[in-house]
Design a protein around this motif. Structure first.
Motif, PDB file in Angstrom:
ATOM      1  N   PHE A   4      42.442  42.919  37.328  1.00  0.00           N
ATOM      2  CA  PHE A   4      42.347  43.505  35.998  1.00  0.00           C
ATOM      3  C   PHE A   4      43.046  42.625  34.957  1.00  0.00           C
ATOM      4  CE2 PHE A   4      40.683  47.737  37.141  1.00  0.00           C
ATOM      5  CZ  PHE A   4      39.918  47.968  36.000  1.00  0.00           C
ATOM      6  N   THR A   5      44.163  42.011  35.343  1.00  0.00           N
ATOM      7  CA  THR A   5      44.847  41.094  34.433  1.00  0.00           C
ATOM      8  C   THR A   5      43.938  39.926  34.071  1.00  0.00           C
ATOM      9  OG1 THR A   5      47.003  41.669  35.359  1.00  0.00           O
ATOM     10  CG2 THR A   5      46.860  39.590  34.162  1.00  0.00           C
ATOM     11  N   GLU A   6      43.236  39.404  35.099  1.00  0.00           N
ATOM     12  CA  GLU A   6      42.287  38.314  34.854  1.00  0.00           C
ATOM     13  C   GLU A   6      41.163  38.784  33.934  1.00  0.00           C
ATOM     14  OE1 GLU A   6      39.192  35.414  37.350  1.00  0.00           O
ATOM     15  OE2 GLU A   6      40.640  36.661  38.432  1.00  0.00           O
ATOM     16  N   LEU A   7      40.691  40.018  34.136  1.00  0.00           N
ATOM     17  CA  LEU A   7      39.614  40.562  33.311  1.00  0.00           C
ATOM     18  C   LEU A   7      40.033  40.616  31.839  1.00  0.00           C
ATOM     19  CD1 LEU A   7      36.908  42.059  32.851  1.00  0.00           C
ATOM     20  CD2 LEU A   7      38.093  44.175  33.468  1.00  0.00           C
ATOM     21  N   PHE A   8      41.223  41.141  31.541  1.00  0.00           N
ATOM     22  CA  PHE A   8      41.662  41.266  30.154  1.00  0.00           C
ATOM     23  C   PHE A   8      41.859  39.900  29.502  1.00  0.00           C
ATOM     24  CE2 PHE A   8      43.112  45.605  31.490  1.00  0.00           C
ATOM     25  CZ  PHE A   8      42.275  46.300  30.631  1.00  0.00           C
ATOM     26  N   LEU A   9      42.378  38.944  30.265  1.00  0.00           N
ATOM     27  CA  LEU A   9      42.556  37.593  29.721  1.00  0.00           C
ATOM     28  C   LEU A   9      41.210  36.992  29.313  1.00  0.00           C
ATOM     29  CD1 LEU A   9      45.259  36.131  32.147  1.00  0.00           C
ATOM     30  CD2 LEU A   9      45.563  36.731  29.732  1.00  0.00           C
ATOM     31  N   LYS A  10      40.201  37.183  30.143  1.00  0.00           N
ATOM     32  CA  LYS A  10      38.877  36.618  29.856  1.00  0.00           C
ATOM     33  C   LYS A  10      38.195  37.369  28.714  1.00  0.00           C
ATOM     34  CE  LYS A  10      38.010  34.487  34.327  1.00  0.00           C
ATOM     35  NZ  LYS A  10      37.182  34.413  35.547  1.00  0.00           N
ATOM     36  N   LEU A  11      38.403  38.698  28.659  1.00  0.00           N
ATOM     37  CA  LEU A  11      37.822  39.455  27.551  1.00  0.00           C
ATOM     38  C   LEU A  11      38.454  39.047  26.220  1.00  0.00           C
ATOM     39  CD1 LEU A  11      37.575  43.041  29.115  1.00  0.00           C
ATOM     40  CD2 LEU A  11      35.686  41.457  28.666  1.00  0.00           C
ATOM     41  N   GLU A  12      39.768  38.829  26.236  1.00  0.00           N
ATOM     42  CA  GLU A  12      40.461  38.404  25.021  1.00  0.00           C
ATOM     43  C   GLU A  12      39.987  37.021  24.571  1.00  0.00           C
ATOM     44  OE1 GLU A  12      44.619  40.930  25.642  1.00  0.00           O
ATOM     45  OE2 GLU A  12      44.500  38.824  26.272  1.00  0.00           O
ATOM     46  N   HIS A  21      32.542  52.469  38.785  1.00  0.00           N
ATOM     47  CA  HIS A  21      33.964  52.508  38.452  1.00  0.00           C
ATOM     48  C   HIS A  21      34.616  51.256  39.033  1.00  0.00           C
ATOM     49  CE1 HIS A  21      38.055  53.880  37.940  1.00  0.00           C
ATOM     50  NE2 HIS A  21      37.631  55.013  37.387  1.00  0.00           N
ATOM     51  N   LEU A  22      35.252  50.468  38.180  1.00  0.00           N
ATOM     52  CA  LEU A  22      35.758  49.166  38.619  1.00  0.00           C
ATOM     53  C   LEU A  22      36.845  49.284  39.688  1.00  0.00           C
ATOM     54  CD1 LEU A  22      35.870  47.224  35.235  1.00  0.00           C
ATOM     55  CD2 LEU A  22      34.108  47.197  37.000  1.00  0.00           C
ATOM     56  N   ILE A  23      37.628  50.339  39.638  1.00  0.00           N
ATOM     57  CA  ILE A  23      38.682  50.513  40.658  1.00  0.00           C
ATOM     58  C   ILE A  23      38.100  51.088  41.933  1.00  0.00           C
ATOM     59  CG2 ILE A  23      40.807  51.720  41.251  1.00  0.00           C
ATOM     60  CD1 ILE A  23      41.594  51.613  38.332  1.00  0.00           C
ATOM     61  N   TYR A  24      37.431  52.238  41.832  1.00  0.00           N
ATOM     62  CA  TYR A  24      36.995  52.957  43.030  1.00  0.00           C
ATOM     63  C   TYR A  24      35.762  52.344  43.685  1.00  0.00           C
ATOM     64  CZ  TYR A  24      40.223  56.381  41.116  1.00  0.00           C
ATOM     65  OH  TYR A  24      41.348  56.990  40.622  1.00  0.00           O
ATOM     66  N   ASP A  25      34.820  51.863  42.859  1.00  0.00           N
ATOM     67  CA  ASP A  25      33.582  51.320  43.415  1.00  0.00           C
ATOM     68  C   ASP A  25      33.652  49.825  43.700  1.00  0.00           C
ATOM     69  OD1 ASP A  25      32.250  53.796  43.290  1.00  0.00           O
ATOM     70  OD2 ASP A  25      31.801  53.493  41.172  1.00  0.00           O
ATOM     71  N   CYS A  26      34.431  49.110  42.913  1.00  0.00           N
ATOM     72  CA  CYS A  26      34.445  47.650  43.025  1.00  0.00           C
ATOM     73  C   CYS A  26      35.744  47.098  43.602  1.00  0.00           C
ATOM     74  CB  CYS A  26      34.204  47.008  41.658  1.00  0.00           C
ATOM     75  SG  CYS A  26      32.668  47.547  40.868  1.00  0.00           S
ATOM     76  N   GLY A  27      36.747  47.942  43.788  1.00  0.00           N
ATOM     77  CA  GLY A  27      37.965  47.515  44.448  1.00  0.00           C
ATOM     78  C   GLY A  27      38.841  46.587  43.626  1.00  0.00           C
ATOM     79  N   MET A  28      38.747  46.648  42.305  1.00  0.00           N
ATOM     80  CA  MET A  28      39.590  45.785  41.470  1.00  0.00           C
ATOM     81  C   MET A  28      41.035  46.258  41.531  1.00  0.00           C
ATOM     82  SD  MET A  28      37.304  44.843  38.094  1.00  0.00           S
ATOM     83  CE  MET A  28      38.463  43.571  37.599  1.00  0.00           C
ATOM     84  N   ASP A  29      41.946  45.300  41.749  1.00  0.00           N
ATOM     85  CA  ASP A  29      43.367  45.624  41.764  1.00  0.00           C
ATOM     86  C   ASP A  29      44.008  45.146  40.465  1.00  0.00           C
ATOM     87  OD1 ASP A  29      43.600  42.861  42.038  1.00  0.00           O
ATOM     88  OD2 ASP A  29      43.843  42.977  44.216  1.00  0.00           O
ATOM     89  N   SER A  30      45.337  45.270  40.360  1.00  0.00           N
ATOM     90  CA  SER A  30      46.026  44.944  39.113  1.00  0.00           C
ATOM     91  C   SER A  30      45.905  43.463  38.767  1.00  0.00           C
ATOM     92  CB  SER A  30      47.499  45.328  39.228  1.00  0.00           C
ATOM     93  OG  SER A  30      48.112  44.661  40.326  1.00  0.00           O
ATOM     94  N   ILE A  31      45.876  42.601  39.774  1.00  0.00           N
ATOM     95  CA  ILE A  31      45.755  41.163  39.532  1.00  0.00           C
ATOM     96  C   ILE A  31      44.388  40.842  38.926  1.00  0.00           C
ATOM     97  CG2 ILE A  31      45.707  38.889  40.619  1.00  0.00           C
ATOM     98  CD1 ILE A  31      47.706  39.956  42.663  1.00  0.00           C
TER      99      ILE A  31
END
Length: 468
Positions: free
Chosen positions: A426-434, A414-424
């Motif tokens: 996640f924003t980077e993740l969506f930009l790169k996926l797009e 789980h990216l939030i609970y296991d990997c500690g991803m925060d909102s910042i």
């Protein structure tokens, strides 16, 4: 009156040698663990300060720098504090029926001196000093949270009652003891300079109740309030060892003492956030490093954990140093499951030993430098990776996640609970996926469960590409 340097072990107090010294001289009490250290040399080869008040004695402490600090106590201040504690109804009931007191803290420190020696003496209750409790019913422990943690974690026998001090009681440990039941705990709030200021039941209360003789106010420091106190047992003088000489500091009559503790007060009591020099802003929140250490203490992790600030141009963050035998990835996993995201360190260093000062205390300065160096190294690697990392339709999701997290997570993590991803992040993740798919990801899609794991993202993208 002469100042006498006394390495005050248990025999020194139990033989009443302390009271003999107090009548004729001014004993300066030093922890026996200082023997043979650089701190002993500083004391032995300096002109020890003297106090003009009769029946005075000194308690030698040291802060994070390891430099000695001599706090002067007058016997009348100690007597005033004893009278206040012994008149408190909750304290009286806590000692009722106790046949023996197990003392697991040094008597040469104020907490141990008052609660492990003077109060039992006043109540005529026998004590046993040492780490191994005797097997006798109706016992009370004078102890600390770490000393309670070991038997609680290992399922060993606990006392009926315990008095602790020295740190804010760990929330996970309080939860564990509540579940086990059959133990009552009293936590004392205070310091060598202030004496006791208040108490609470850490299993049921978040706030401390001040003693009736304590006057207090607050001064604003940025976003927080520092506690200032005035009472009959606050020390009026202390000496610090600076540039090979003793420098005297005095508290003006009828003035308040700045405790260095930040918090806020209400009709329910005082909420202690932490020491002002141990609070940073991390992920937009004010975070107490002492609080994080206390929370980790209550988790199922072996070893010592030291939390330090990592102040960097990219923003303040948290470093964690440990001698735990647990692998770093497992430490991260446990912390992410148990602590809020604002308390998760960005750097964890694991070594066999904890750097110590000559007095045996943790060397926060060395640990802070080690964590800063490691964070700077990781940040440099991350920046270089981002600089040369170009995304196109052939870029894998795992490569994108590695560019953000610094590693490739397991497929079902789980990216939030296991990997500690925060909102910042996640924003980077969506930009790169797009950028990879060459299209915007609809906001309603971002709220789905697809984006909680690597496998979920891959499944979403496969479906998206198929539909295109």
């Amino acid at each position: 009156m002469a100042s006498l340097l006394r390495f005050a072990d248990t025999d020194y107090f139990l033989s009443d040698k302390f009271f003999e010294d107090l009548e004729s001289d001014q004993p300066i009490l030093v922890d026996p663990l200082w023997k043979g250290t650089a701190l002993e040399k500083q004391l032995l080869f300096s002109n020890l300060p003297q106090n003009g008040n009769p029946k005075s004695f000194g308690l030698v402490t040291s802060g994070s720098t390891g430099s000695p600090k001599l706090v002067w106590k007058q016997w009348i201040e100690i007597q005033n504090e004893l009278d206040v504690w012994l008149s408190e109804p909750e304290i009286q009931s806590f000692f009722q029926g106790i046949k023996k007191i197990e003392v697991q803290v040094p008597l040469c420190h104020l907490y141990g001196f008052l609660w492990g020696y003077l109060i039992p003496k006043a109540l005529d209750i026998p004590i046993h000093v040492g780490p191994n409790p005797t097997k006798i019913p109706n016992k009370l422990w004078i102890t600390s949270a770490p000393h309670l943690q070991l038997p609680a974690t290992n399922g060993l026998e606990l006392p009926e009652r315990a008095i602790v001090s020295g740190m804010k009681f760990p929330v996970p440990l309080a939860r564990e003891l509540r579940e086990r039941g059959k133990i009552s705990i009293l936590e004392i709030y205070g310091s060598t300079e202030t004496g006791g200021m208040g108490y609470r039941d850490p299993l049921r209360q978040n706030r401390f109740l001040f003693l009736k003789d304590i006057q207090f106010t607050f001064q604003t420091l940025g976003e927080e309030n520092e506690l200032l106190v005035k009472s009959p047992f606050v020390s009026k003088r202390y000496d610090t060892f600076e540039a090979n000489t003793w420098v005297t500091h005095t508290l003006q009559p009828n003035s308040y003492y700045a405790t260095g503790d930040l918090g806020e007060n209400s009709e329910l009591g005082f909420y202690l956030m932490g020491r002002k020099d141990r609070i940073i802003k991390h992920k937009g929140k004010r975070v107490s490093l002492d609080r994080i250490e206390s929370e980790i203490l209550g988790l199922p992790l072996d070893g010592i954990f030291v939390c330090v600030p990592v102040l960097h141009e990219s923003g303040d963050t948290i470093g964690l140093f440990t001698n735990s035998t647990t692998p770093v990835d497992q430490i991260y996993h446990t912390l992410r499951n148990e602590l809020p995201s604002s308390h998760i360190p960005r750097v964890i260093i694991r070594q066999n030993s904890i750097p110590k000062l000559p007095n045996g205390k943790i060397d926060y300065q060395i640990i802070t430098k080690l964590c800063l160096d490691e964070f700077s190294r990781l940040k440099s690697m991350e920046d270089k990776g981002k600089e040369f990392f170009e995304i196109n339709s052939e870029t894998t999701v795992s490569a994108i996640l590695k560019s953000i997290l610094g590693y490739v997570p397991k497929s079902d993590q789980h990216l939030i609970y296991d990997c500690g991803m925060d909102s910042i992040l996640f924003t980077e993740l969506f930009l790169k996926l797009e950028k990879k798919i060459g299209a915007k990801i609809p906001e309603e899609d971002k709220q789905t469960s697809f984006f909680v794991s690597l496998s979920g993202i891959e499944g979403y993208l496969n479906e998206k590409i198929y539909l295109q």
